[in-house]
Design an enzyme around this catalytic site. Sequence first.
Site, PDB file in Angstrom:
ATOM      1  N   HIS A   1      48.937  44.528  28.092  1.00  0.00           N
ATOM      2  CA  HIS A   1      48.991  43.332  27.326  1.00  0.00           C
ATOM      3  C   HIS A   1      47.946  42.914  26.444  1.00  0.00           C
ATOM      4  CE1 HIS A   1      46.284  42.088  30.486  1.00  0.00           C
ATOM      5  NE2 HIS A   1      46.068  40.927  29.911  1.00  0.00           N
TER       6      HIS A   1
ATOM      7  N   CYS B   1      29.737  33.588  40.522  1.00  0.00           N
ATOM      8  CA  CYS B   1      28.638  32.500  40.693  1.00  0.00           C
ATOM      9  C   CYS B   1      27.456  32.805  39.957  1.00  0.00           C
ATOM     10  CB  CYS B   1      28.438  32.400  42.321  1.00  0.00           C
ATOM     11  SG  CYS B   1      27.768  33.982  42.971  1.00  0.00           S
TER      12      CYS B   1
END
Length: 666
Positions: free
Chosen positions: A62, A198
């Site tokens: 895609h 994080c």
Amino acid sequence: MATAQRVTLVTPVQGTVCALKDVQDPVFSAGMMGRGFGVQPSNGQIVAPVSGTVTMVAETKHAIGITTPNDNLEVLIHMGIDTVELKGAPFTMNVQADEQVQAGDVIATMDLKAVQAADKQTTIIVAVTNSSDKLATLDVDLGDHAAGELVATGELNANTFNAKRTGKLPKAGKYDDLAAQIIENVGGTGNINSVIHCITRLRFYLKDEAKANDDVITGLKGVIDVAKAGGQYQVVIGPAVTDVYDAVIKQIGPEFSNDAETAKAVAETNAAANRPTTTWGLVKWGMSNLIGVITGSMIPVIGLLAASGILKGILALLTTFKLVSATASTYVIINAMSDSVFYFLPIFVGFTAAKKLGADPVIMGIVGGVLTYPSIVAIAGGSKTLGSFLGMSINADFFGLPVHVASYTYSIFPMIAGAWLASKLEPWLKRVIPTVLRMIFVPLFEVVIVSGAILLFLGPIITVLSTGLANVIVSIYNLSPAISGLVIGAFYQVLVIFGLHWAIIPIVANDIATTGHSYLNAIVSATMVAQGGAVLAIALKSKLANIQELAWPATISAFCGVTEPAMYGINLKYGRAFVTASVGAAVGGLLTGLMKVNMWGFTGSLIGFTSFVNPKGMDFSFWGFWISSIVTIIVSFTATWLFGFKDADAEAVKTAPKKRRLGQTA
């Protein structure tokens, strides 16, 4: 000079060019993937918008990435919205990685009818993913265009242009190869539900962790280690994690970032997670996950909390030494600066907890706004009483149903519980509500249901529990100040985590209002000092920069009476440190009770030392405060230094496939 700075892009497909902000995808429209434009295609033949090297072909076909040779622009061609779910079926690739293409070359075809039949949008998106580093401007010619027509022109920013002119332009796609290898060895795009990051780790939510090749990933250059915790497959990268994350998202598509698709991803991952079979194992698993969610939800605002805590301490000193009056506008302004992050904490925690748990962050931020709405706060703080039930005052009604509206400012746990509920509710709503109605009705039902659940059910439950605990604490204190000091000292900060401490605060306020002092508040003050002593030990002991960056401000904040940064940022996160801090608090509370230390003000911890001065003349309470505080610091500091934390804890995860390495950041 001006000509050399220009960059150009051509239309990747025949159709109508639109501004990026009008693309119906929040990640692209918000510019999170860089500057660019969208095209509503009239046929499915896709051409290269720039000349360069194909650096990425998504496994699900895609998306294609191309890097230009001279300017090192990283251009992403994203075909359709949410089409990653179609697993490549509507796409045919004409190129492969490392292939050279010219602007206008056919690189893929997309079956528009197949995409539309799958209820997906066919919009082609072109984004320069490193435009924040490379481009000063990008102007797009909107309207109808044929494939290969010049549609966008821009200028390189000064730094990039000068680097290009001097031959010092950095190599593009520095982390593309590492990202590709990580994707391949976690089981490919088909095995990924979503990915977040994080400060040092990529955190994958995988469909099947068994498909990930731990040894290969750990051996990759640029990877420090692999860990597994809380349903996440964590790849420890270090300071470059943001760059690697961007490279991963560029290859697998923004659908996998922690936005709209995360709710479904986390729900599926939690359902498939391997849970312990023994009762004790389930308890430990549940507590570990709960603490992980709490600390993970708080980490993004820890710095703000620490800064606000320090500012609160400065304000306390200014008022204590009569430099600023509590009624002056100066006080009001500074107090607003220091208090706003706490007052509106439900909004911030709602947003961060939603990202952690997989709900829509914006919707949960709105729910936090509902809980801190002035009218709701006024009801909770008002004197209106329609009756009582289980010790609660009935202060409102909802369609005739008597309810207790609690105060949610400064609160954390109700929003985390709400975010959990939203993470379960949102995927169900998306399944049952037709696509054309989702934009309006998913937020509508989610805000109403989650807000109602907190206001009508969770709040009253917490109030009943906290009121019961407060009554028990008062009974214990009346029986023995020393025993109550020990018990309150050991468990008060645990109550803070779950928002059960709020019933104690009115008792303290009532004590001060009626008698002018509060023995109970003196014990609470010792628990603040203990959190500071524990995090001080970690700040001095740790050699890790990221730990010290959190620990030092958290220490100052705790000694200024704000323990959230110490507790959520460090102590609770690493478990044993919270226990050793609680041991210090128990000792401090015991001493405070034994010496019958009294307190004449609200401000506690070390910054509140003047609250322990008897207005009628200094007595032993002042010296008892310092004795108990110093002993508390010594006990919590020593216990934490010896037993509460070591740098290996920042990387050690009990569920990791092998022993963690020492000296690595979390």
